[in-house]
Design an enzyme around this catalytic site. Sequence first.
Site, PDB file in Angstrom:
ATOM      1  N   TRP A 171       0.857  -1.181   0.000  1.00  0.00           N
ATOM      2  CA  TRP A 171       0.000   0.000   0.000  1.00  0.00           C
ATOM      3  C   TRP A 171       0.892   1.230   0.000  1.00  0.00           C
ATOM      4  O   TRP A 171       1.870   1.305   0.747  1.00  0.00           O
ATOM      5  CB  TRP A 171      -0.905   0.050   1.238  1.00  0.00           C
ATOM      6  CG  TRP A 171      -1.632   1.351   1.341  1.00  0.00           C
ATOM      7  CD1 TRP A 171      -2.738   1.730   0.620  1.00  0.00           C
ATOM      8  CD2 TRP A 171      -1.268   2.486   2.123  1.00  0.00           C
ATOM      9  NE1 TRP A 171      -3.091   3.015   0.933  1.00  0.00           N
ATOM     10  CE2 TRP A 171      -2.209   3.512   1.857  1.00  0.00           C
ATOM     11  CE3 TRP A 171      -0.239   2.751   3.042  1.00  0.00           C
ATOM     12  CZ2 TRP A 171      -2.144   4.761   2.466  1.00  0.00           C
ATOM     13  CZ3 TRP A 171      -0.179   3.991   3.655  1.00  0.00           C
ATOM     14  CH2 TRP A 171      -1.122   4.979   3.371  1.00  0.00           C
ATOM     15  N   GLU A 213      -3.141  -3.039  -2.422  1.00  0.00           N
ATOM     16  CA  GLU A 213      -4.256  -2.473  -1.662  1.00  0.00           C
ATOM     17  C   GLU A 213      -4.601  -1.067  -2.131  1.00  0.00           C
ATOM     18  O   GLU A 213      -3.740  -0.198  -2.228  1.00  0.00           O
ATOM     19  CB  GLU A 213      -3.895  -2.431  -0.171  1.00  0.00           C
ATOM     20  CG  GLU A 213      -4.957  -1.822   0.711  1.00  0.00           C
ATOM     21  CD  GLU A 213      -4.539  -1.759   2.161  1.00  0.00           C
ATOM     22  OE1 GLU A 213      -5.373  -1.363   3.000  1.00  0.00           O
ATOM     23  OE2 GLU A 213      -3.366  -2.088   2.474  1.00  0.00           O
ATOM     24  N   LYS A 268      -7.027   2.596  -1.950  1.00  0.00           N
ATOM     25  CA  LYS A 268      -7.574   3.496  -0.945  1.00  0.00           C
ATOM     26  C   LYS A 268      -8.339   4.607  -1.656  1.00  0.00           C
ATOM     27  O   LYS A 268      -7.969   5.009  -2.772  1.00  0.00           O
ATOM     28  CB  LYS A 268      -6.459   4.092  -0.082  1.00  0.00           C
ATOM     29  CG  LYS A 268      -6.957   4.721   1.218  1.00  0.00           C
ATOM     30  CD  LYS A 268      -5.807   4.990   2.179  1.00  0.00           C
ATOM     31  CE  LYS A 268      -6.345   5.427   3.547  1.00  0.00           C
ATOM     32  NZ  LYS A 268      -5.264   5.631   4.527  1.00  0.00           N
ATOM     33  N   ASP A 290      -9.689  -3.391   2.046  1.00  0.00           N
ATOM     34  CA  ASP A 290      -9.705  -2.841   3.398  1.00  0.00           C
ATOM     35  C   ASP A 290     -11.085  -2.250   3.670  1.00  0.00           C
ATOM     36  O   ASP A 290     -11.608  -1.477   2.869  1.00  0.00           O
ATOM     37  CB  ASP A 290      -8.622  -1.769   3.540  1.00  0.00           C
ATOM     38  CG  ASP A 290      -8.490  -1.246   4.956  1.00  0.00           C
ATOM     39  OD1 ASP A 290      -9.467  -0.644   5.456  1.00  0.00           O
ATOM     40  OD2 ASP A 290      -7.423  -1.420   5.567  1.00  0.00           O
ATOM     41  N   HIS A 324     -11.484   1.629   3.217  1.00  0.00           N
ATOM     42  CA  HIS A 324     -10.847   2.317   2.102  1.00  0.00           C
ATOM     43  C   HIS A 324     -11.779   2.638   0.948  1.00  0.00           C
ATOM     44  O   HIS A 324     -11.323   2.870  -0.175  1.00  0.00           O
ATOM     45  CB  HIS A 324      -9.659   1.496   1.596  1.00  0.00           C
ATOM     46  CG  HIS A 324      -8.462   1.598   2.471  1.00  0.00           C
ATOM     47  ND1 HIS A 324      -7.201   1.181   2.098  1.00  0.00           N
ATOM     48  CD2 HIS A 324      -8.315   2.088   3.730  1.00  0.00           C
ATOM     49  CE1 HIS A 324      -6.339   1.390   3.073  1.00  0.00           C
ATOM     50  NE2 HIS A 324      -6.999   1.949   4.075  1.00  0.00           N
ATOM     51  N   HIS A 377      -8.466  -6.722   4.958  1.00  0.00           N
ATOM     52  CA  HIS A 377      -8.095  -5.931   6.126  1.00  0.00           C
ATOM     53  C   HIS A 377      -9.393  -5.558   6.823  1.00  0.00           C
ATOM     54  O   HIS A 377     -10.093  -4.628   6.411  1.00  0.00           O
ATOM     55  CB  HIS A 377      -7.308  -4.688   5.732  1.00  0.00           C
ATOM     56  CG  HIS A 377      -5.850  -4.940   5.574  1.00  0.00           C
ATOM     57  ND1 HIS A 377      -4.926  -3.939   5.357  1.00  0.00           N
ATOM     58  CD2 HIS A 377      -5.139  -6.092   5.598  1.00  0.00           C
ATOM     59  CE1 HIS A 377      -3.715  -4.466   5.263  1.00  0.00           C
ATOM     60  NE2 HIS A 377      -3.826  -5.769   5.399  1.00  0.00           N
ATOM     61  N   ASP A 424     -12.102   6.055   7.032  1.00  0.00           N
ATOM     62  CA  ASP A 424     -11.010   5.143   7.405  1.00  0.00           C
ATOM     63  C   ASP A 424     -10.455   5.482   8.782  1.00  0.00           C
ATOM     64  O   ASP A 424      -9.283   5.844   8.921  1.00  0.00           O
ATOM     65  CB  ASP A 424      -9.909   5.198   6.344  1.00  0.00           C
ATOM     66  CG  ASP A 424      -8.867   4.110   6.532  1.00  0.00           C
ATOM     67  OD1 ASP A 424      -9.217   3.020   6.997  1.00  0.00           O
ATOM     68  OD2 ASP A 424      -7.694   4.352   6.210  1.00  0.00           O
ATOM     69  N   ASP A 454     -10.222   3.363  11.348  1.00  0.00           N
ATOM     70  CA  ASP A 454      -9.511   2.213  11.922  1.00  0.00           C
ATOM     71  C   ASP A 454      -9.835   1.977  13.393  1.00  0.00           C
ATOM     72  O   ASP A 454      -8.938   1.803  14.217  1.00  0.00           O
ATOM     73  CB  ASP A 454      -7.993   2.373  11.734  1.00  0.00           C
ATOM     74  CG  ASP A 454      -7.582   2.158  10.290  1.00  0.00           C
ATOM     75  OD1 ASP A 454      -8.030   1.165   9.699  1.00  0.00           O
ATOM     76  OD2 ASP A 454      -6.824   2.981   9.742  1.00  0.00           O
ATOM     77  N   ASP A 499      -6.749  -4.639  10.687  1.00  0.00           N
ATOM     78  CA  ASP A 499      -6.018  -3.379  10.535  1.00  0.00           C
ATOM     79  C   ASP A 499      -6.755  -2.277  11.280  1.00  0.00           C
ATOM     80  O   ASP A 499      -7.690  -1.673  10.758  1.00  0.00           O
ATOM     81  CB  ASP A 499      -5.883  -3.020   9.054  1.00  0.00           C
ATOM     82  CG  ASP A 499      -5.023  -1.783   8.842  1.00  0.00           C
ATOM     83  OD1 ASP A 499      -4.469  -1.269   9.825  1.00  0.00           O
ATOM     84  OD2 ASP A 499      -4.915  -1.326   7.688  1.00  0.00           O
TER      85      ASP A 499
END
Length: 418
Positions: free
Chosen positions: A185, A226, A228, A259, A262, A286, A294, A296, A326
């Site tokens: 990424w 990956e 985003k 992800d 993302h 992820h 995002d 997380d 993640d």
Amino acid sequence: MSQSLEQAWQLAKQRYADIDVSVDGALELLDTLPVSMHCWQGDDVAGFENPGGSLTGGIQATGSYPGKATNPGQLRADLEQAFALIPGPKRLNLHAIYLEAEGKVDRNEIEPKHFSQWVSWARQHQLGLDFNPTCFSHPLSADGFTLSHADDNIRQFWIEHCQASRHISAYFGKELGTPSVMNIWVPDGMKDLTVDRLAPRQRLLAALDTVISEKLDSKHHIDAVESKLFGIGAESYTVGSSEFYLGYATSRGTALCLDAGHFHPTEVISDKISSAILYVPRLLLHVSRPVRWDSDHVVLLDDETQAIANEIVRQKLFNRVHIGLDFFDASINRIAAWVIGTRNMKKALLRALLEPTEQLRQLERDGDYTARLALLEEQKSLPWQAVWDKYCQLHDVPVGAEWLQSVREYEHSVLSTR
């Protein structure tokens, strides 16, 4: 196992047998599905390359909860504490900045020897290792570009870093007997209006082709890429978009990383799995929790986590989907964050394995959507928790919220002294 838990387990077995689901079979299959836990929750993505350095690349770890790991020994001890509270098979996902070296080693010079202690530790704990080049928080990524950089020398530096990372990943796989998934990424993009969106993507395409040009044994190493949507400082244009990487993974035969944070806020990766798997050999997930895009946050046992697990199980993608986590939350106990998130991912997998999938599939084929909906809803109240408790007991980890006491004791005796 207490008498009440044993009674609940026996009743659960019967309830699931009534709908032709074997709980023993579900637990056996759950024991073949490792979840790759991310090391960077333990130290707020700081790593050991440049202690005290600031994060860049659209990454922020917010909060100042005391006791974060500051060296490899502390991080491994914290990981061991978390692993002891999570049932079933696990892996560990490392970033390149978690190297152990004497003196300064720049990222294009990293070698397997800088991760040999991680391999020894993983072998001791029967863990597989996954890997990531770290294309952020570095002077040569300060202007927001790495593998798509217009400067040939800077772009070459990041190519060499990713090439070196592939060798480390293959070393992990060879030494530990299980392939390492290496995910690329990059934070490349622009903050404001962008005139030439094509040239950076052309450079990224060529750079990635150079990175993966050396053929490595898939028994040891798996490439993943990956996408985003945007990042802090790259709000208007991200070079590695979803379309870019879906095309890349499809045409180059790499794994595609999805992800959960993302994409656009209303998009979910659970719905993308069955489409992407038609075109790529493998998927890397992820699993995260985007509160506001995002962000997380720690993974919950929420609808999307469950939907992700359902897709893996319903389509029997066990050998083609790699499950990683993640998130990084510095506002709560970091070990508790690992335990909560990883246990929730495993709970979701168990619930998916306890679903009467074939019966539901037949109802769908028959066009009996009424019964399909009714059974999907009724099974939500079946006693899956008793099966989870049994699974924890079989793996000698705390049942229910009992694990929190172990975290509190560790916080008092270890984390508070740092």
